[in-house]
Design an enzyme around this catalytic site. Structure first.
Site, PDB file in Angstrom:
ATOM      1  N   ARG A 206       0.823  -1.217   0.000  1.00 20.33           N
ATOM      2  CA  ARG A 206       0.000   0.000   0.000  1.00 20.33           C
ATOM      3  C   ARG A 206       0.852   1.261   0.000  1.00 20.33           C
ATOM      4  O   ARG A 206       0.428   2.315  -0.476  1.00 20.33           O
ATOM      5  CB  ARG A 206      -0.985  -0.008   1.176  1.00 20.33           C
ATOM      6  CG  ARG A 206      -2.160  -0.934   0.969  1.00 20.33           C
ATOM      7  CD  ARG A 206      -3.015  -1.043   2.218  1.00 20.33           C
ATOM      8  NE  ARG A 206      -2.291  -1.551   3.362  1.00 20.33           N
ATOM      9  CZ  ARG A 206      -2.023  -2.841   3.570  1.00 20.33           C
ATOM     10  NH1 ARG A 206      -2.471  -3.745   2.737  1.00 20.33           N
ATOM     11  NH2 ARG A 206      -1.332  -3.222   4.615  1.00 20.33           N
TER      12      ARG A 206
ATOM     13  N   GLU B 268       5.490 -10.516  14.447  1.00 19.60           N
ATOM     14  CA  GLU B 268       4.925 -11.092  15.665  1.00 19.60           C
ATOM     15  C   GLU B 268       5.236 -12.600  15.724  1.00 19.60           C
ATOM     16  O   GLU B 268       5.667 -13.116  16.740  1.00 19.60           O
ATOM     17  CB  GLU B 268       3.416 -10.851  15.646  1.00 19.60           C
ATOM     18  CG  GLU B 268       2.778 -10.986  16.994  1.00 19.60           C
ATOM     19  CD  GLU B 268       1.288 -10.685  16.912  1.00 19.60           C
ATOM     20  OE1 GLU B 268       0.827 -10.226  15.847  1.00 19.60           O
ATOM     21  OE2 GLU B 268       0.604 -10.930  17.911  1.00 19.60           O
TER      22      GLU B 268
HETATM   23  P1  AMP Z   1       5.063  -2.814  11.165  1.00 18.38           P
HETATM   24  O1  AMP Z   1       6.262  -3.407  10.494  1.00 18.38           O
HETATM   25  O2  AMP Z   1       4.606  -3.600  12.360  1.00 18.38           O
HETATM   26  O3  AMP Z   1       5.268  -1.342  11.499  1.00 18.38           O
HETATM   27  O4  AMP Z   1       3.851  -2.923  10.152  1.00 18.38           O
HETATM   28  C1  AMP Z   1       3.712  -2.012   9.138  1.00 18.38           C
HETATM   29  C2  AMP Z   1       3.271  -2.639   7.863  1.00 18.38           C
HETATM   30  O5  AMP Z   1       2.224  -3.583   8.040  1.00 18.38           O
HETATM   31  C3  AMP Z   1       2.721  -1.558   6.951  1.00 18.38           C
HETATM   32  O6  AMP Z   1       3.280  -1.731   5.660  1.00 18.38           O
HETATM   33  C4  AMP Z   1       1.215  -1.727   6.987  1.00 18.38           C
HETATM   34  O7  AMP Z   1       0.688  -1.647   5.680  1.00 18.38           O
HETATM   35  C5  AMP Z   1       0.961  -3.102   7.594  1.00 18.38           C
HETATM   36  N1  AMP Z   1       0.075  -3.050   8.778  1.00 18.38           N
HETATM   37  C6  AMP Z   1       0.416  -3.384  10.048  1.00 18.38           C
HETATM   38  N2  AMP Z   1      -0.622  -3.284  10.876  1.00 18.38           N
HETATM   39  C7  AMP Z   1      -1.668  -2.854  10.145  1.00 18.38           C
HETATM   40  C8  AMP Z   1      -3.047  -2.519  10.443  1.00 18.38           C
HETATM   41  N3  AMP Z   1      -3.557  -2.601  11.701  1.00 18.38           N
HETATM   42  N4  AMP Z   1      -3.825  -2.098   9.434  1.00 18.38           N
HETATM   43  C9  AMP Z   1      -3.331  -2.011   8.165  1.00 18.38           C
HETATM   44  N5  AMP Z   1      -2.059  -2.293   7.829  1.00 18.38           N
HETATM   45  C10 AMP Z   1      -1.226  -2.726   8.797  1.00 18.38           C
END
Ligand code: AMP
Length: 177
Positions: A64, A101
């Protein structure tokens, strides 16, 4: 022209409970993409993260992040560079692994995507734990990029992702506490 409103962007985001798995509240940004005025405003606000800098490349994160980063790049008169999940980029790549996770993921960047010293803006739709953006920053550091800023449409502040991104200038349009 009216000032872009973060409130109308927030109102358009759809919370999808238990997607893609139980316990996750997924922030669905497709209603913003589908509305010409909201999408335009989102890009305007993301571009503000680069204020005061000339940006050579806008770097978007799979998948996205590409949608927003490509439009930001065009608006700023900059090039666009994709950071992709493992195995998608055709040329020579650099990789960084980061933990999720459960388990691990790998992101890649073309070896010649950014020249040393080029000024970049990193863009993604959402900052959660910071693992993905942190890995992207590591890739950019490895190429000698100068990171002018990091911009997110959404930040889930309760997950503390910002702390993983070091001393960079981080701008999030919508912060959820
Ligand atoms: P992180 O690496 O945990 O910061 O996760 C970020 C990536 O995961 C981004 O590219 C987001 O598009 C996706 N992502 C993580 N959590 C969500 C959520 N609750 N809603 C939508 N996209 C998420």
């Amino acid at each position: 022209m009216a000032m872009p409103s973060a409130d109308s962007l927030r109102a358009a985001i759809r919370d999808v409970v238990d997607f893609p798995k139980p316990g996750i509240v997924f922030k669905d940004i497709t209603p913003i993409l589908a509305d010409a005025a909201l999408f335009h405003d989102a890009i305007t606000l993301l571009c503000d993260a680069a204020a005061g800098h000339t940006i050579d490349k806008v770097v978007g994160i799979d998948a996205r992040g590409f949608i927003f980063a490509a439009a930001v790049a065009d608006r700023l008169g900059a090039g666009f560079v994709p950071v992709r999940k493992k195995g998608k980029l055709p040329w020579k790549t650099r990789q960084v692994a980061y933990s999720l996770e459960y388990g691990e993921s790998v992101v890649e960047l073309h070896d010649d995507a950014v020249a040393p010293g080029e000024s970049v803006l990193l863009v993604d739709d959402l900052l959660a734990t910071g693992g993905t953006a942190g890995a992207a920053l590591e890739l950019l550091d490895g190429l000698g990029a100068k990171v002018a800023g990091v911009a997110f449409l959404i930040e889930l502040a309760f997950l503390g992702g910002r702390e993983k991104l070091g001393a960079h200038r981080i701008e999030s349009i919508l912060i959820y506490d």
